[in-house]
Design an enzyme around this catalytic site. Structure first.
Site, short mmCIF file in Angstrom:
data_model
loop_
_atom_site.label_atom_id
_atom_site.label_comp_id
_atom_site.label_asym_id
_atom_site.label_seq_id
_atom_site.Cartn_x
_atom_site.Cartn_y
_atom_site.Cartn_z
N CYS A 58 90.74 -6.58 103.93
CA CYS A 58 91.52 -6.57 105.16
C CYS A 58 91.11 -7.79 105.98
O CYS A 58 89.93 -8.02 106.21
CB CYS A 58 91.21 -5.30 105.95
SG CYS A 58 91.94 -5.28 107.59
N CYS A 61 89.28 -6.59 109.36
CA CYS A 61 87.96 -5.93 109.43
C CYS A 61 87.10 -6.13 108.19
O CYS A 61 85.94 -5.74 108.19
CB CYS A 61 88.12 -4.44 109.71
SG CYS A 61 88.67 -3.48 108.28
N CYS A 107 95.47 -0.37 107.09
CA CYS A 107 94.06 -0.29 106.74
C CYS A 107 93.49 0.99 107.33
O CYS A 107 93.67 1.27 108.51
CB CYS A 107 93.34 -1.51 107.32
SG CYS A 107 91.55 -1.43 107.16
N CYS A 110 90.54 -0.03 110.19
CA CYS A 110 90.81 -0.61 111.51
C CYS A 110 92.25 -0.36 111.96
O CYS A 110 92.64 -0.79 113.03
CB CYS A 110 90.48 -2.09 111.52
SG CYS A 110 91.64 -3.10 110.59
N CYS A 132 103.78 -3.57 98.96
CA CYS A 132 104.29 -4.88 99.35
C CYS A 132 103.53 -5.30 100.60
O CYS A 132 103.79 -4.78 101.68
CB CYS A 132 105.79 -4.75 99.60
SG CYS A 132 106.58 -6.27 100.08
ZN ZN Z 1 91.04 -3.35 108.38
#
Ligand code: ZN
Length: 146
Positions: A58, A61, A107, A110, A132
Protein backbone atom coordinates in the site's frame (compact mmCIF):
# COMPACT_ATOMS: atom_id res chain seq x y z
CA UNK A 1 -10.44 -6.82 28.46
CA UNK A 2 -8.54 -8.40 25.61
CA UNK A 3 -6.66 -11.60 26.24
CA UNK A 4 -3.72 -12.22 23.92
CA UNK A 5 -5.84 -14.83 22.06
CA UNK A 6 -8.53 -12.27 21.41
CA UNK A 7 -6.08 -9.74 20.12
CA UNK A 8 -4.54 -12.11 17.60
CA UNK A 9 -8.00 -13.08 16.32
CA UNK A 10 -9.16 -9.50 15.86
CA UNK A 11 -8.49 -7.76 12.55
CA UNK A 12 -5.93 -5.02 13.01
CA UNK A 13 -7.39 -1.65 13.79
CA UNK A 14 -7.25 0.66 10.79
CA UNK A 15 -4.41 3.09 10.91
CA UNK A 16 -6.00 6.41 11.74
CA UNK A 17 -4.55 9.61 10.40
CA UNK A 18 -6.07 13.00 10.02
CA UNK A 19 -6.85 14.40 6.63
CA UNK A 20 -4.15 17.01 7.16
CA UNK A 21 -1.58 14.28 7.84
CA UNK A 22 -2.50 12.40 4.68
CA UNK A 23 -2.28 15.60 2.65
CA UNK A 24 1.17 16.21 3.99
CA UNK A 25 2.45 12.67 3.42
CA UNK A 26 1.00 12.01 -0.01
CA UNK A 27 1.47 13.79 -3.31
CA UNK A 28 -1.68 15.54 -4.59
CA UNK A 29 -2.32 12.74 -7.10
CA UNK A 30 -1.74 10.00 -4.49
CA UNK A 31 -4.09 11.84 -2.17
CA UNK A 32 -6.76 12.13 -4.86
CA UNK A 33 -6.75 8.38 -5.56
CA UNK A 34 -5.98 6.91 -2.13
CA UNK A 35 -8.02 9.22 0.05
CA UNK A 36 -10.70 10.49 -2.32
CA UNK A 37 -11.27 7.24 -4.24
CA UNK A 38 -10.07 8.72 -7.50
CA UNK A 39 -8.97 6.68 -10.49
CA UNK A 40 -5.81 7.17 -12.50
CA UNK A 41 -6.20 7.23 -16.26
CA UNK A 42 -5.76 3.77 -17.85
CA UNK A 43 -2.36 2.91 -19.37
CA UNK A 44 -0.75 5.83 -17.54
CA UNK A 45 0.16 4.21 -14.22
CA UNK A 46 3.53 2.86 -13.26
CA UNK A 47 2.59 -0.83 -12.98
CA UNK A 48 -0.17 -1.69 -15.46
CA UNK A 49 2.29 -3.57 -17.69
CA UNK A 50 4.88 -4.58 -15.09
CA UNK A 51 6.08 -8.18 -14.86
CA UNK A 52 8.79 -7.59 -12.26
CA UNK A 53 8.67 -10.03 -9.38
CA UNK A 54 7.98 -8.57 -6.00
CA UNK A 55 5.45 -7.53 -3.45
CA UNK A 56 3.02 -4.67 -3.93
CA UNK A 57 2.61 -2.59 -0.81
CA UNK A 58 0.00 0.00 0.00
CA UNK A 59 1.53 3.34 -0.98
CA UNK A 60 -0.14 5.05 1.93
CA UNK A 61 0.86 2.75 4.79
CA UNK A 62 3.25 0.09 3.48
CA UNK A 63 1.04 -2.93 4.17
CA UNK A 64 1.73 -5.81 1.83
CA UNK A 65 -1.35 -6.24 -0.36
CA UNK A 66 -0.57 -8.15 -3.56
CA UNK A 67 2.31 -10.05 -5.12
CA UNK A 68 3.55 -10.44 -8.67
CA UNK A 69 2.49 -14.11 -8.52
CA UNK A 70 -1.19 -13.15 -8.65
CA UNK A 71 -0.74 -10.39 -11.20
CA UNK A 72 -1.99 -11.10 -14.69
CA UNK A 73 -2.31 -9.36 -18.05
CA UNK A 74 -5.85 -8.10 -18.26
CA UNK A 75 -5.03 -5.39 -20.84
CA UNK A 76 -7.43 -3.08 -19.05
CA UNK A 77 -4.82 -0.41 -18.39
CA UNK A 78 -4.47 -0.93 -14.65
CA UNK A 79 -2.50 -3.48 -12.65
CA UNK A 80 -4.74 -6.55 -12.25
CA UNK A 81 -4.54 -9.32 -9.71
CA UNK A 82 -6.69 -12.40 -9.30
CA UNK A 83 -6.33 -12.46 -5.51
CA UNK A 84 -4.87 -10.39 -2.68
CA UNK A 85 -1.72 -11.59 -0.93
CA UNK A 86 -3.88 -12.92 1.91
CA UNK A 87 -7.42 -12.69 3.13
CA UNK A 88 -7.75 -9.72 5.43
CA UNK A 89 -5.16 -7.51 3.74
CA UNK A 90 -7.93 -5.71 1.88
CA UNK A 91 -11.53 -4.92 2.64
CA UNK A 92 -14.54 -4.55 0.40
CA UNK A 93 -17.23 -1.89 0.15
CA UNK A 94 -20.22 -1.55 -2.11
CA UNK A 95 -19.70 1.41 -4.39
CA UNK A 96 -22.82 2.68 -6.10
CA UNK A 97 -21.36 5.90 -7.42
CA UNK A 98 -21.27 6.74 -11.12
CA UNK A 99 -24.47 4.77 -11.77
CA UNK A 100 -22.75 1.42 -11.31
CA UNK A 101 -22.82 -1.23 -8.63
CA UNK A 102 -19.21 -2.06 -8.05
CA UNK A 103 -17.16 -3.47 -5.22
CA UNK A 104 -14.51 -1.09 -4.00
CA UNK A 105 -11.25 -2.49 -2.63
CA UNK A 106 -9.55 -0.69 0.23
CA UNK A 107 -6.44 -1.32 2.28
CA UNK A 108 -7.57 -3.07 5.47
CA UNK A 109 -4.91 -1.30 7.49
CA UNK A 110 -5.26 2.37 6.56
CA UNK A 111 -8.59 2.30 4.69
CA UNK A 112 -7.12 3.91 1.60
CA UNK A 113 -8.81 3.36 -1.76
CA UNK A 114 -7.03 0.87 -4.01
CA UNK A 115 -9.46 0.12 -6.83
CA UNK A 116 -12.33 -2.26 -7.58
CA UNK A 117 -12.82 -6.00 -7.89
CA UNK A 118 -14.79 -7.57 -10.72
CA UNK A 119 -15.93 -11.15 -11.03
CA UNK A 120 -16.91 -13.59 -13.74
CA UNK A 121 -15.25 -11.81 -16.65
CA UNK A 122 -13.79 -15.03 -18.02
CA UNK A 123 -10.10 -14.27 -17.71
CA UNK A 124 -9.37 -17.89 -16.87
CA UNK A 125 -7.51 -17.12 -13.69
CA UNK A 126 -7.89 -19.39 -10.63
CA UNK A 127 -10.53 -17.15 -9.02
CA UNK A 128 -12.13 -15.55 -12.10
CA UNK A 129 -11.78 -12.27 -10.23
CA UNK A 130 -9.97 -9.14 -11.36
CA UNK A 131 -8.69 -6.80 -8.71
CA UNK A 132 -8.33 -3.68 -10.80
CA UNK A 133 -5.96 -1.53 -8.77
CA UNK A 134 -4.50 1.92 -9.34
CA UNK A 135 -0.73 1.87 -9.78
CA UNK A 136 -0.50 4.98 -7.68
CA UNK A 137 -2.09 3.13 -4.75
CA UNK A 138 0.75 0.61 -4.82
CA UNK A 139 4.49 0.45 -4.41
CA UNK A 140 6.36 -2.52 -5.83
CA UNK A 141 9.20 -3.69 -3.64
CA UNK A 142 11.80 -6.38 -4.16
CA UNK A 143 11.11 -9.12 -1.60
CA UNK A 144 14.84 -9.21 -0.77
CA UNK A 145 14.90 -5.51 0.11
CA UNK A 146 12.18 -5.66 2.69
ZN1 ZN B 1 -2.73 1.09 3.52
Amino acid sequence: MNTPENISNTPSVPLEKSDAQWREELTPEEYRVLRQAGTERPYTGEYWDTHTEGVYQCRACGSELFTSKEKFDSHCGWPSFWAPLAEGTVRYLHDRTMGMDRVEVRCATCDSHLGHVFEGEGYGTPTDQRFCINSISLRLVDPDDR
